[in-house]
Design a protein around this motif. Structure first.
Motif, PDB file in Angstrom:
ATOM      1  N   LYS A  56       0.814  -1.210   0.000  1.00 32.89           N
ATOM      2  CA  LYS A  56       0.000   0.000   0.000  1.00 32.89           C
ATOM      3  C   LYS A  56       0.852   1.266   0.000  1.00 32.89           C
ATOM      4  CE  LYS A  56      -4.033  -2.145   2.089  1.00 32.89           C
ATOM      5  NZ  LYS A  56      -4.779  -2.460   3.331  1.00 32.89           N
ATOM      6  N   GLY A  57       2.167   1.093  -0.122  1.00 29.33           N
ATOM      7  CA  GLY A  57       3.033   2.246  -0.280  1.00 29.33           C
ATOM      8  C   GLY A  57       3.791   2.695   0.939  1.00 29.33           C
ATOM      9  N   ALA A  58       3.610   2.025   2.069  1.00 26.57           N
ATOM     10  CA  ALA A  58       4.331   2.426   3.278  1.00 26.57           C
ATOM     11  C   ALA A  58       5.785   1.981   3.208  1.00 26.57           C
ATOM     12  CB  ALA A  58       3.670   1.815   4.508  1.00 26.57           C
ATOM     13  N   LYS A  59       6.630   2.694   3.919  1.00 27.90           N
ATOM     14  CA  LYS A  59       8.016   2.267   4.135  1.00 27.90           C
ATOM     15  C   LYS A  59       7.998   1.373   5.358  1.00 27.90           C
ATOM     16  CE  LYS A  59      11.302   5.336   3.803  1.00 27.90           C
ATOM     17  NZ  LYS A  59      12.049   4.854   2.606  1.00 27.90           N
ATOM     18  N   VAL A  60       8.229   0.078   5.140  1.00 26.95           N
ATOM     19  CA  VAL A  60       8.045  -0.911   6.193  1.00 26.95           C
ATOM     20  C   VAL A  60       9.382  -1.456   6.658  1.00 26.95           C
ATOM     21  CG1 VAL A  60       7.115  -3.202   6.727  1.00 26.95           C
ATOM     22  CG2 VAL A  60       5.741  -1.578   5.398  1.00 26.95           C
ATOM     23  N   PHE A  61       9.526  -1.512   7.980  1.00 26.02           N
ATOM     24  CA  PHE A  61      10.683  -2.156   8.601  1.00 26.02           C
ATOM     25  C   PHE A  61      10.172  -3.418   9.272  1.00 26.02           C
ATOM     26  CE2 PHE A  61      11.406   2.443   8.563  1.00 26.02           C
ATOM     27  CZ  PHE A  61      12.526   2.473   7.752  1.00 26.02           C
ATOM     28  N   ALA A  62      10.393  -4.540   8.595  1.00 30.38           N
ATOM     29  CA  ALA A  62       9.928  -5.833   9.076  1.00 30.38           C
ATOM     30  C   ALA A  62      11.030  -6.452   9.915  1.00 30.38           C
ATOM     31  CB  ALA A  62       9.585  -6.744   7.895  1.00 30.38           C
ATOM     32  N   THR A  63      10.778  -6.608  11.204  1.00 28.86           N
ATOM     33  CA  THR A  63      11.826  -7.101  12.094  1.00 28.86           C
ATOM     34  C   THR A  63      11.506  -8.502  12.584  1.00 28.86           C
ATOM     35  OG1 THR A  63      10.998  -6.373  14.271  1.00 28.86           O
ATOM     36  CG2 THR A  63      12.029  -4.695  12.866  1.00 28.86           C
ATOM     37  N   MET A  64      12.562  -9.248  12.822  1.00 28.59           N
ATOM     38  CA  MET A  64      12.441 -10.605  13.361  1.00 28.59           C
ATOM     39  C   MET A  64      13.776 -10.988  13.963  1.00 28.59           C
ATOM     40  SD  MET A  64      12.384 -12.811   9.792  1.00 28.59           S
ATOM     41  CE  MET A  64      11.221 -11.721   8.971  1.00 28.59           C
ATOM     42  N   ARG A  65      13.788 -12.056  14.737  1.00 27.89           N
ATOM     43  CA  ARG A  65      15.019 -12.497  15.402  1.00 27.89           C
ATOM     44  C   ARG A  65      15.695 -13.608  14.600  1.00 27.89           C
ATOM     45  NH1 ARG A  65      12.664 -15.933  20.599  1.00 27.89           N
ATOM     46  NH2 ARG A  65      11.229 -17.253  19.400  1.00 27.89           N
ATOM     47  N   ASN A  66      16.879 -13.935  15.037  1.00 28.34           N
ATOM     48  CA  ASN A  66      17.617 -15.105  14.537  1.00 28.34           C
ATOM     49  C   ASN A  66      17.908 -15.068  13.043  1.00 28.34           C
ATOM     50  OD1 ASN A  66      17.525 -16.155  17.162  1.00 28.34           O
ATOM     51  ND2 ASN A  66      15.646 -17.305  16.756  1.00 28.34           N
ATOM     52  N   LEU A  67      18.347 -13.911  12.546  1.00 23.38           N
ATOM     53  CA  LEU A  67      18.792 -13.838  11.148  1.00 23.38           C
ATOM     54  C   LEU A  67      20.185 -14.454  11.027  1.00 23.38           C
ATOM     55  CD1 LEU A  67      17.590 -10.319   9.983  1.00 23.38           C
ATOM     56  CD2 LEU A  67      16.336 -12.473  10.073  1.00 23.38           C
ATOM     57  N   PRO A  68      20.515 -15.037   9.873  1.00 22.34           N
ATOM     58  CA  PRO A  68      19.657 -15.217   8.697  1.00 22.34           C
ATOM     59  C   PRO A  68      18.659 -16.347   8.899  1.00 22.34           C
ATOM     60  CG  PRO A  68      21.782 -16.234   8.317  1.00 22.34           C
ATOM     61  CD  PRO A  68      21.894 -15.543   9.655  1.00 22.34           C
ATOM     62  N   ARG A  69      17.518 -16.238   8.204  1.00 19.43           N
ATOM     63  CA  ARG A  69      16.503 -17.278   8.249  1.00 19.43           C
ATOM     64  C   ARG A  69      15.674 -17.187   6.973  1.00 19.43           C
ATOM     65  NH1 ARG A  69      12.757 -15.916  13.337  1.00 19.43           N
ATOM     66  NH2 ARG A  69      11.496 -17.609  12.426  1.00 19.43           N
ATOM     67  N   PRO A  70      15.024 -18.275   6.566  1.00 20.27           N
ATOM     68  CA  PRO A  70      14.291 -18.281   5.298  1.00 20.27           C
ATOM     69  C   PRO A  70      13.207 -17.213   5.215  1.00 20.27           C
ATOM     70  CG  PRO A  70      14.571 -20.527   6.109  1.00 20.27           C
ATOM     71  CD  PRO A  70      15.046 -19.619   7.202  1.00 20.27           C
ATOM     72  N   GLU A  71      12.521 -16.958   6.334  1.00 22.23           N
ATOM     73  CA  GLU A  71      11.431 -15.974   6.303  1.00 22.23           C
ATOM     74  C   GLU A  71      11.939 -14.580   5.940  1.00 22.23           C
ATOM     75  OE1 GLU A  71      10.377 -19.134   9.403  1.00 22.23           O
ATOM     76  OE2 GLU A  71      12.159 -18.025   8.758  1.00 22.23           O
ATOM     77  N   ALA A  72      13.138 -14.248   6.398  1.00 20.95           N
ATOM     78  CA  ALA A  72      13.716 -12.947   6.061  1.00 20.95           C
ATOM     79  C   ALA A  72      14.046 -12.867   4.578  1.00 20.95           C
ATOM     80  CB  ALA A  72      14.974 -12.703   6.896  1.00 20.95           C
ATOM     81  N   GLU A  73      14.618 -13.946   4.028  1.00 19.71           N
ATOM     82  CA  GLU A  73      14.953 -13.956   2.610  1.00 19.71           C
ATOM     83  C   GLU A  73      13.695 -13.902   1.747  1.00 19.71           C
ATOM     84  OE1 GLU A  73      17.971 -13.386   1.542  1.00 19.71           O
ATOM     85  OE2 GLU A  73      18.380 -13.254   3.701  1.00 19.71           O
ATOM     86  N   GLU A  74      12.632 -14.546   2.198  1.00 19.78           N
ATOM     87  CA  GLU A  74      11.374 -14.482   1.456  1.00 19.78           C
ATOM     88  C   GLU A  74      10.876 -13.045   1.360  1.00 19.78           C
ATOM     89  OE1 GLU A  74       9.877 -18.882   3.033  1.00 19.78           O
ATOM     90  OE2 GLU A  74       8.788 -17.053   3.604  1.00 19.78           O
ATOM     91  N   LEU A  75      10.945 -12.308   2.456  1.00 23.29           N
ATOM     92  CA  LEU A  75      10.497 -10.913   2.433  1.00 23.29           C
ATOM     93  C   LEU A  75      11.408 -10.049   1.567  1.00 23.29           C
ATOM     94  CD1 LEU A  75       9.290 -10.213   6.082  1.00 23.29           C
ATOM     95  CD2 LEU A  75       7.922 -10.143   3.996  1.00 23.29           C
ATOM     96  N   ARG A  76      12.707 -10.283   1.647  1.00 26.72           N
ATOM     97  CA  ARG A  76      13.632  -9.510   0.813  1.00 26.72           C
ATOM     98  C   ARG A  76      13.382  -9.778  -0.669  1.00 26.72           C
ATOM     99  NH1 ARG A  76      17.988 -10.866   5.016  1.00 26.72           N
ATOM    100  NH2 ARG A  76      18.216  -8.928   6.209  1.00 26.72           N
ATOM    101  N   THR A  77      13.145 -11.031  -1.008  1.00 29.81           N
ATOM    102  CA  THR A  77      12.848 -11.379  -2.403  1.00 29.81           C
ATOM    103  C   THR A  77      11.544 -10.743  -2.859  1.00 29.81           C
ATOM    104  OG1 THR A  77      14.028 -13.485  -2.200  1.00 29.81           O
ATOM    105  CG2 THR A  77      12.422 -13.293  -3.990  1.00 29.81           C
ATOM    106  N   LEU A  78      10.540 -10.772  -1.983  1.00 29.57           N
ATOM    107  CA  LEU A  78       9.267 -10.141  -2.286  1.00 29.57           C
ATOM    108  C   LEU A  78       9.449  -8.647  -2.553  1.00 29.57           C
ATOM    109  CD1 LEU A  78       6.092 -10.534  -2.315  1.00 29.57           C
ATOM    110  CD2 LEU A  78       6.168  -9.724   0.049  1.00 29.57           C
ATOM    111  N   ALA A  79      10.217  -7.994  -1.691  1.00 29.46           N
ATOM    112  CA  ALA A  79      10.460  -6.557  -1.844  1.00 29.46           C
ATOM    113  C   ALA A  79      11.130  -6.255  -3.176  1.00 29.46           C
ATOM    114  CB  ALA A  79      11.303  -6.043  -0.684  1.00 29.46           C
ATOM    115  N   GLN A  80      12.089  -7.085  -3.553  1.00 34.22           N
ATOM    116  CA  GLN A  80      12.797  -6.873  -4.817  1.00 34.22           C
ATOM    117  C   GLN A  80      11.886  -7.143  -6.012  1.00 34.22           C
ATOM    118  OE1 GLN A  80      16.390  -9.133  -5.140  1.00 34.22           O
ATOM    119  NE2 GLN A  80      16.923  -8.320  -7.160  1.00 34.22           N
ATOM    120  N   ASP A  81      11.136  -8.241  -5.951  1.00 39.31           N
ATOM    121  CA  ASP A  81      10.289  -8.613  -7.084  1.00 39.31           C
ATOM    122  C   ASP A  81       9.160  -7.620  -7.320  1.00 39.31           C
ATOM    123  OD1 ASP A  81      11.856 -10.831  -7.382  1.00 39.31           O
ATOM    124  OD2 ASP A  81      10.403 -12.250  -6.505  1.00 39.31           O
TER     125      ASP A  81
END
Length: 331
Positions: free
Chosen positions: A62-87
C-alpha cells in the motif's frame, strides 16, 4: 460545534459529557483499510509469520516504508520478504531485532530511523509468545521468557522509538494484546498475566504521551489461526517434560488435555488485524481509539473496557490528570 480531541483539550478547551465507549465498542471492527499508506514509515516486530508477516506485506504493497523485524537472522522468512520486496519493488526493509535483546532493539530502531531519515511514524509491537498449563507448573524459565517477550519487549521498543517521535511531536504506537488480556481462561499459563500487564502499560503510556501528540492503541484480537499456536504447543511440551511431578500431579485432566492439543484459532481471517491497524493509522491524530477489539465473533472484553474507561474518568477526570484522561477517551 468543533470537534474536541486530545489536541484541543491540551490547548485549554473545556470538555464535558460522558464517554461514548459503548458506542465505539459496538462499531464493526472489520474496518475498511485505506488503499494508500504512502508517506508512512512503519516498524513491526515479529514479522516471521502471523499478523506481523501479513502486516509487512500488506502495508508495503500500500506504499508504506516498512521495517519488518524478526530475530535469529539469517533465516528463510527474512529472505522471502527480501525477495518479495525486490520482485514487487516494495519499500520493505528486513532488520534483525530480538525484542528480548537490549542491544538489538537499540541498533534496529536506530537503523530504521536512519533509513527513514528521522523518527518512524508507527511502531507496531506485535511479537509475542505463549505457553499453556496451570500457573503452578509455570517454572521461572517459562515465566521470565513470556514476560521478557510480551511485556519488556514492547517496553524496549517504545523506549527506543519515543525520543525521535517526541522530538517531532507525532507518532503512533500499537501494542497487540489479546482478549485474554482482559478475560482469563484457566490453563493458559502466563499468557494472560503478560497481556494484562501490557494492557496496563499501554494505557498508562497513552495518557503520558498526550502532551507529545503521540497516540497509543491497544489491539485485542480473539483467536486466529497463526503460528503462535504451533509455537505455544512446542514450548508447552518442553515445559511439561521438565516439570516436577509434585506440580503436575495436581492437574491430571488439564495436563492430559494439553498433551492432546493441536492447532487453534479457528477459521477466522488473520488479515482482520492488519486491516484494523491500517484503518486506525488513517484516522486523524487525537481521535484514534485507546482499545480496538478485533474478531468476527464474541468480544468478551468489551464490557470490561467500558467499565474501565468509566472508572478512569470518574476517578481522575476532574483531577490534574483530567485533560490527559479525557483526551485519551475522546471526551
Amino acid at each position: 460545534m468543533p470537534q474536541i480531541n486530545r489536541r484541543t483539550l491540551l490547548a485549554g478547551a473545556a470538555a464535558t459529557g460522558v464517554v461514548a465507549v459503548a458506542a465505539r465498542a459496538a462499531q464493526d471492527d472489520m474496518l475498511k483499510p485505506p488503499a494508500d499508506m504512502s508517506g508512512k514509515s512503519v516498524l513491526i516486530t515479529g514479522c516471521s509469520s502471523g499478523f506481523g508477516r501479513l502486516m509487512a506485506e500488506d502495508f508495503a504493497r500500500k506504499g508504506a516504508k516498512v521495517f519488518a523485524t524478526m530475530r535469529n537472522l539469517p533465516r528463510p522468512e527474512a529472505e522471502e520478504l527480501r525477495t518479495l520486496a525486490q520482485d514487487e519493488s516494495l519499500d520493505l526493509h528486513v532488520i534483525e531485532i530480538d525484542v528480548t535483546d537490549d542491544a538489538q532493539v537499540a541498533a534496529g530502531v536506530a537503523e530504521a530511523e536512519r533509513i527513514a531519515g528521522g523518527g518512524i511514524d508507527v511502531l507496531v509491537n506485535n511479537a509475542g509468545i505463549s505457553t499453556a498449563g496451570p500457573i503452578e507448573i509455570q517454572d521461572m524459565a517459562a515465566t521470565k521468557m513470556l514476560f521478557d517477550t510480551n511485556v519488556y519487549g514492547p517496553h524496549r521498543l517504545a523506549r527506543a522509538a519515543l525520543p525521535a517521535m517526541r522530538a517531532r511531536k507525532s507518532g503512533q504506537i500499537f501494542n497487540v494484546t489479546s482478549q485474554l488480556g482482559r478475560v482469563m481462561v484457566p490453563g493458559f499459563g502466563q499468557y494472560s498475566p503478560t497481556k494484562f500487564a501490557l494492557e496496563a502499560m499501554s494505557e498508562q503510556m497513552a495518557y503520558e504521551l498526550v502532551p507529545h501528540n503521540i497516540d497509543v492503541t491497544i489491539i485485542e484480537p480473539g483467536g486466529y489461526p497463526t503460528k503462535i499456536w504451533d509455537n505455544a504447543n512446542r514450548l508447552t511440551m518442553e515445559l511439561l517434560e521438565r516439570a516436577d511431578d509434585k506440580h503436575l500431579a495436581g492437574y491430571p485432566a488439564m495436563i492430559e488435555q494439553l498433551r492432546q492439543s493441536g492447532a487453534g484459532g479457528g477459521k477466522t481471517d488473520p488479515m482482520d488485524v492488519p486491516n484494523a491497524i491500517a484503518a486506525i493509522i488513517a484516522m486523524p491524530p487525537g481521535t484514534r481509539p485507546l482499545r480496538r477489539p478485533v474478531h468476527p465473533g464474541p468480544k468478551p472484553q468489551v464490557p470490561i473496557n467500558e467499565v474501565s474507561a468509566k472508572v478512569q474518568l470518574a476517578w481522575l477526570g476532574e483531577s490534574p490528570y483530567g485533560p490527559m484522561i479525557k483526551a485519551v477517551h475522546n471526551v
